[in-house]
Design an enzyme around this catalytic site. Structure first.
Site, PDB file in Angstrom:
ATOM      1  N   ASP A  86      11.251  -2.563   2.874  1.00 45.99           N
ATOM      2  CA  ASP A  86      11.708  -2.279   4.238  1.00 45.99           C
ATOM      3  C   ASP A  86      11.796  -3.548   5.081  1.00 45.99           C
ATOM      4  O   ASP A  86      11.941  -3.477   6.301  1.00 45.99           O
ATOM      5  CB  ASP A  86      10.797  -1.253   4.916  1.00 45.99           C
ATOM      6  CG  ASP A  86       9.370  -1.767   5.103  1.00 45.99           C
ATOM      7  OD1 ASP A  86       9.039  -2.847   4.566  1.00 45.99           O
ATOM      8  OD2 ASP A  86       8.577  -1.088   5.784  1.00 45.99           O
ATOM      9  N   GLU A  90       3.028   8.867   5.365  1.00 44.99           N
ATOM     10  CA  GLU A  90       2.954   7.503   4.852  1.00 44.99           C
ATOM     11  C   GLU A  90       2.686   7.454   3.348  1.00 44.99           C
ATOM     12  O   GLU A  90       3.134   6.533   2.672  1.00 44.99           O
ATOM     13  CB  GLU A  90       1.840   6.741   5.583  1.00 44.99           C
ATOM     14  CG  GLU A  90       2.083   6.541   7.068  1.00 44.99           C
ATOM     15  CD  GLU A  90       3.150   5.507   7.362  1.00 44.99           C
ATOM     16  OE1 GLU A  90       3.210   4.497   6.645  1.00 44.99           O
ATOM     17  OE2 GLU A  90       3.932   5.713   8.308  1.00 44.99           O
ATOM     18  N   THR A 140       3.117  -3.492   2.293  1.00 41.04           N
ATOM     19  CA  THR A 140       2.565  -2.445   3.152  1.00 41.04           C
ATOM     20  C   THR A 140       1.295  -1.945   2.480  1.00 41.04           C
ATOM     21  O   THR A 140       1.302  -1.672   1.279  1.00 41.04           O
ATOM     22  CB  THR A 140       3.566  -1.283   3.319  1.00 41.04           C
ATOM     23  OG1 THR A 140       4.723  -1.762   3.994  1.00 41.04           O
ATOM     24  CG2 THR A 140       2.950  -0.146   4.113  1.00 41.04           C
TER      25      THR A 140
END
Length: 274
Positions: free
Chosen positions: A77, A59, A82
């Site tokens: 995305d 990640e 995020t």
């Protein structure tokens, strides 16, 4: 990460152990080492730390997962921002759940004012009502021990505990439980075809887990095959190296207990845990 419903995990299977003895021989008592190995799951603190590092390597390209509480960016995305130690997303509900929980335990925190905006952008990639200060305030919140605890709490509640519970129910060991965890982190457990529960269903159509009398390695290979299929359905996840050059490597070596040392690659970067 995708917003997650409850796992359809069954109760853990308890397997009775019967000691056998004859007049001339007595079963040797298990050593402390073998007993510990048999009892250990991914929820063992040392194994959990390994899991956090491996996920962070994928990640965040770093083993230092504790440095990621402050992480936040839009990685294009389709999930908005995020952020944090597990990739909570503004577009998928888990970031909203996190900030709501944080606000319950610490009312008036620096992120509380964004709750109306987080509710509005849920399900979209919009930043409406978040820009321009949300990323700065997220980093500020990450200096607060209560926010770190809140991230840990939501990671465990939504991702870690359900995947470990399902893994134990399926009779798979530490590596298998990690494989489940990494899948649920990326895909969530919704109703779409690429969600965790449907990846698992796809695997079950090819192989039986140990709880159903199947071979653990064969089942985990079937699960990873299904995981790769799911990843390739979305451009943002089409690089499958976190499976091919990490999880599959551990499985091929027969390291079902995820014992160190571990060596793997993700997105071309090499990692090692001694």
């Amino acid at each position: 990460m995708l917003a997650i419903g409850s796992l359809l995990g069954s109760a853990l299977l308890a397997v009775p152990v019967t000691a056998h003895a004859t007049a001339t021989t007595t079963a040797a008592a298990p050593t402390a080492e073998t007993a510990a190995a048999a009892a250990a799951g991914l929820d063992d603190p040392a194994k959990k730390e390994i899991a956090m590092k491996i996920v962070s390597s994928a990640e965040n390209s770093s083993l230092d997962w504790k440095a990621q509480y402050k992480y936040i960016e839009d990685i294009d995305d389709g999930r908005g921002y995020t952020a944090g130690i597990i990739g909570f997303c503004s577009g998928t509900g888990d970031m909203l759940d996190l900030v709501e929980y944080y606000t319950q335990v610490k009312p008036g925190n620096v992120l509380a004012r964004y709750l109306p905006a987080l509710r509005r952008v849920d399900g979209t990639d919009s930043h409406a009502g978040l820009d321009p200060d949300f990323t700065k305030d997220w980093a500020k919140a990450a200096q607060d021990a209560e926010f770190k605890k809140a991230q840990d709490h939501e990671r465990d509640r939504v991702y870690f505990n359900p995947s470990v519970q399902q893994g134990k129910s399926d009779g798979i060991g530490v590596l298998g439980q990690f494989i489940y965890y990494d899948a649920i982190v990326m895909h969530g457990d919704g109703t779409d075809s690429t969600s965790f529960r449907n990846i698992r269903k796809r695997a079950l159509s090819k192989a039986k887990p140990p709880s159903q009398g199947g071979n653990e390695t064969a089942y985990l290979n079937a699960f990873l095959d299904a995981r790769v299929w799911a990843m390739k359905q979305e451009e943002a996840h089409s690089d499958t190296s976190r499976v091919d050059t990490a999880q599959r490597v551990f499985l091929k070596k027969g390291n079902l207990n995820l014992n160190t040392p571990l060596d793997w690659k993700v997105y071309g970067d090499s990692f090692h845990i001694g």
